[in-house]
Scaffold this active site. Structure first.
Site, mmCIF file in Angstrom:
data_model
loop_
_atom_site.group_PDB
_atom_site.id
_atom_site.type_symbol
_atom_site.label_atom_id
_atom_site.label_comp_id
_atom_site.label_asym_id
_atom_site.label_seq_id
_atom_site.Cartn_x
_atom_site.Cartn_y
_atom_site.Cartn_z
ATOM 1 N N LEU A 202 0.845 -1.189 0.000
ATOM 2 C CA LEU A 202 0.000 0.000 0.000
ATOM 3 C C LEU A 202 0.878 1.234 0.000
ATOM 4 O O LEU A 202 2.039 1.185 0.423
ATOM 5 C CB LEU A 202 -0.914 0.021 1.235
ATOM 6 C CG LEU A 202 -1.950 -1.094 1.358
ATOM 7 C CD1 LEU A 202 -2.640 -1.005 2.722
ATOM 8 C CD2 LEU A 202 -2.970 -1.035 0.237
ATOM 9 N N ASP A 203 0.327 2.355 -0.457
ATOM 10 C CA ASP A 203 1.038 3.623 -0.312
ATOM 11 C C ASP A 203 1.309 3.864 1.164
ATOM 12 O O ASP A 203 0.535 3.430 2.037
ATOM 13 C CB ASP A 203 0.205 4.779 -0.879
ATOM 14 C CG ASP A 203 0.122 4.735 -2.394
ATOM 15 O OD1 ASP A 203 0.955 4.055 -3.011
ATOM 16 O OD2 ASP A 203 -0.785 5.373 -2.952
ATOM 17 N N ARG A 204 2.358 4.601 1.458
ATOM 18 C CA ARG A 204 2.828 4.776 2.837
ATOM 19 C C ARG A 204 1.735 5.268 3.781
ATOM 20 O O ARG A 204 1.660 4.832 4.929
ATOM 21 C CB ARG A 204 4.011 5.747 2.854
ATOM 22 C CG ARG A 204 4.621 5.984 4.225
ATOM 23 C CD ARG A 204 5.875 6.814 4.113
ATOM 24 N NE ARG A 204 5.634 8.097 3.503
ATOM 25 C CZ ARG A 204 5.261 9.178 4.193
ATOM 26 N NH1 ARG A 204 5.099 9.111 5.499
ATOM 27 N NH2 ARG A 204 5.076 10.325 3.578
#
Length: 232
Positions: free
Chosen positions: A8-10
């Protein structure tokens, strides 16, 4: 051992898959790569989102390779996302998001393009600032109110000015020009910057991956507190 399948994105929360067996992880990774997986996200956005379901078909490309931001661009790659309103109080809305392509930041960028950026998105919401009241059930309607006496910038340490090179610099960089290297280090703003710790509200955004479904499998997560209807 566990074998990671997706990422996932940060700042995004939600489902991250791991396979107990390598062949299972590889098979599901191929489904992700082929973009045959149904993905459902939930986002909290600014404003009253339209009641009708919307499909955004706007190409995207990277607009800043330093900040790693993306934007809608005619010469970008094809990017499609569908959105459906779940709840709204007129000020903020809870929206279901289905990325039909697998582009970096595509949900965030398409929501910005629609004029309904994620409430606390530091990259794509021009109205958001960390120097604001942290968003919660009690103050979500006034999230733009300033916070008193909170340091939001990094500080410069004057004592960190580089005056000489390490003695073993020639072993590490044998071909470097010592004078040019020293000047470069002296002019480096990052070298003399003391970075502050992030605030809690900077560690996440209101975007959550809550359902992934493949050919013969399906995973669903619980919704975060901000994703419940009563939070609006």
């Amino acid at each position: 051992s566990l074998h990671p399948i997706n990422r996932l994105d940060r700042l995004t929360s939600g489902i991250v898959l791991f396979g107990k067996k390598p062949h299972v992880a590889t098979r599901i990774q191929k489904e992700f790569k082929a973009n045959t997986i149904s993905k459902r996200y939930i986002a909290r956005v600014i404003g009253r989102f339209p009641h009708e379901e919307i499909e955004v078909n706007q190409p995207m490309k990277c607009t800043d390779h330093v900040k790693h931001t993306w934007g809608v661009a005619p010469d970008g790659v094809e990017t499609i996302t569908s959105f459906k309103l779940l709840h709204t109080d007129g000020k903020v809305s809870l929206v279901e998001c289905k990325p039909l392509s697998g582009r970096t930041h595509q949900i965030r960028v398409h929501l910005q393009w629609l004029g309904h950026p994620i409430v606390n998105d530091p990259l794509y919401n021009p109205f958001y600032s960390v120097n604001r009241v942290p968003i919660s059930v009690d103050n979500i309607a006034t999230f733009n109110s300033p916070v008193a006496a909170r340091e939001t910038t990094n500080s410069v340490r004057p004592d960190q000015t580089v005056t000489s090179l390490p003695e073993d610099i020639h072993q590490t960089l044998p071909d470097a020009d010592p004078e040019k290297l020293l000047k470069l280090l002296q002019e480096c703003t990052d070298c003399a910057t003391e970075r502050r710790d992030p605030f809690v509200e900077e560690l996440f955004i209101y975007l959550h991956a809550f359902e992934y479904q493949g050919a013969d499998w399906k995973f669903t997560s619980e919704l975060p507190a901000w994703g419940e209807p009563g939070f609006v």
